[in-house]
Every structure is written in structure tokens, then in C-alpha cells.
Design an enzyme around this catalytic site. Structure first.
Site, mmCIF file in Angstrom:
data_model
loop_
_atom_site.group_PDB
_atom_site.id
_atom_site.type_symbol
_atom_site.label_atom_id
_atom_site.label_comp_id
_atom_site.label_asym_id
_atom_site.label_seq_id
_atom_site.Cartn_x
_atom_site.Cartn_y
_atom_site.Cartn_z
ATOM 1 N N GLY A 23 0.797 -1.222 0.000
ATOM 2 C CA GLY A 23 0.000 0.000 0.000
ATOM 3 C C GLY A 23 0.831 1.275 0.000
ATOM 4 O O GLY A 23 0.627 2.156 -0.827
ATOM 5 N N ASP A 24 1.754 1.416 0.937
ATOM 6 C CA ASP A 24 2.509 2.659 1.119
ATOM 7 C C ASP A 24 4.012 2.432 1.075
ATOM 8 O O ASP A 24 4.767 3.019 1.861
ATOM 9 C CB ASP A 24 2.155 3.308 2.464
ATOM 10 C CG ASP A 24 0.848 4.064 2.423
ATOM 11 O OD1 ASP A 24 0.464 4.514 1.332
ATOM 12 O OD2 ASP A 24 0.211 4.207 3.484
#
Length: 165
Positions: A23-24
Site C-alpha cells: 500500500g505505502d
């Protein structure tokens, strides 16, 4: 190849970190100019986590859990945790790889690059083959700021007479 002294992570920690990277985070292989290297270039590998500065404590917790990495505050309000270098990235990615979904291809390519890197010391053609893999990683990451690609390295090698034109 000497492995970095990393902490032993639980399956839950590994799965969480893999999801966070999906995700990040990012898994990167970039070609870097290095005049002190025999072939004038290096393939630099890294795994990066990003968060807003207000959530820097999460990245500090990850760094402590993993046992390696460098925190960096950027000027745009973002903090990065960077795990850099083959001795740190390889064992880390090997643990995370089975749990990655979105970035599994990047992980597989970076693992392949790291494992084949020792074969390229004085072999320009084998190094070019790994540069092609680094280009694939950059394409999967939608890299926008890349200035050195396989074509750049190939032209340099031709100019230096390391490979035929």
C-alpha cells in the site's frame, strides 16, 4: 554474500509489513552512475516505506522490528524508512515475498538481480541483462524521475569499447 543482522520477525509481522509495502511502500532497483566501479554503474536496490511526518512513529516501530533501515524526513511533510543494499534487501524481501500481492513482481525481479549481481563483476553483457531487469522494476513502479536506463548504460559501454556497437 553476507546477510545483514536483521531481527527475526513473526509471520504476523511479516504479513503486516508486506501489506504495508503493497500500500505505502516501494521496491526499487535503480541504475546509478559510479565512476569508482569497473563498469561505471551500480544497480542500487532498496525497500522504502512512506508516511506523513505525523505518523513517523509507525516507521520508527518498523525500523526497530526489522533491525535495519534509515529514517529520512523529506521537505514535503513525508517521512521515509529506507532499507538499502543487497545485504539488507535480500533477506528482507525473501521473508516478505510470499505475502506480497501488488508488489510481488518487483520483489521477484529485485531478488533475481541481487542473486545474479556477483556474476556481473567484469561482464558488461551480464550487467546489461540485469539493467533490463531494473528497467522492468521501474516500469512496474511507474517511475517518472529515472534518468539512467539500460540504453544509457549500453551506449556508455559501447563508447568505452566494453561491448560492440
Amino acid at each position: 554474500m553476507k546477510e545483514q543482522n536483521m531481527n527475526i520477525l513473526t509471520q504476523t509481522q511479516i504479513a503486516y509489513l508486506a501489506g504495508f509495502i503493497d500500500g505505502d511502500g516501494s521496491i526499487i532497483a535503480q541504475i546509478v552512475k559510479r565512476s569508482d566501479y569497473i563498469l561505471n554503474y551500480q544497480i542500487k536496490v532498496s525497500v522504502n516505506f512512506i508516511q506523513r511526518k505525523e505518523r513517523k512513529h509507525f516507521l520508527l516501530q518498523f525500523k526497530n522490528e526489522v533491525g535495519t533501515g534509515t529514517l529520512r524526513d523529506r521537505n514535503d511533510g513525508i517521512t521515509e524508512l529506507n532499507i538499502v543494499g543487497i545485504n539488507s534487501v535480500l533477506p528482507f524481501l525473501k521473508q516478505l515475498q510470499p505475502f506480497l500481492r501488488l508488489k510481488r513482481k518487483q520483489a521477484n525481479l529485485v531478488i533475481q538481480i541481487i542473486e545474479q549481481l556477483p556474476l556481473t563483476k567484469n561482464d558488461p553483457q551480464k550487467f546489461l541483462d540485469l539493467c533490463k531487469l531494473a528497467d522492468q522494476v521501474a516500469n512496474l513502479n511507474d517511475s517518472k524521475n529515472r534518468s539512467i536506463s539500460t540504453d544509457t548504460v549500453k551506449m556508455t559501454f559501447q563508447d568505452l569499447g566494453l561491448i560492440k556497437k
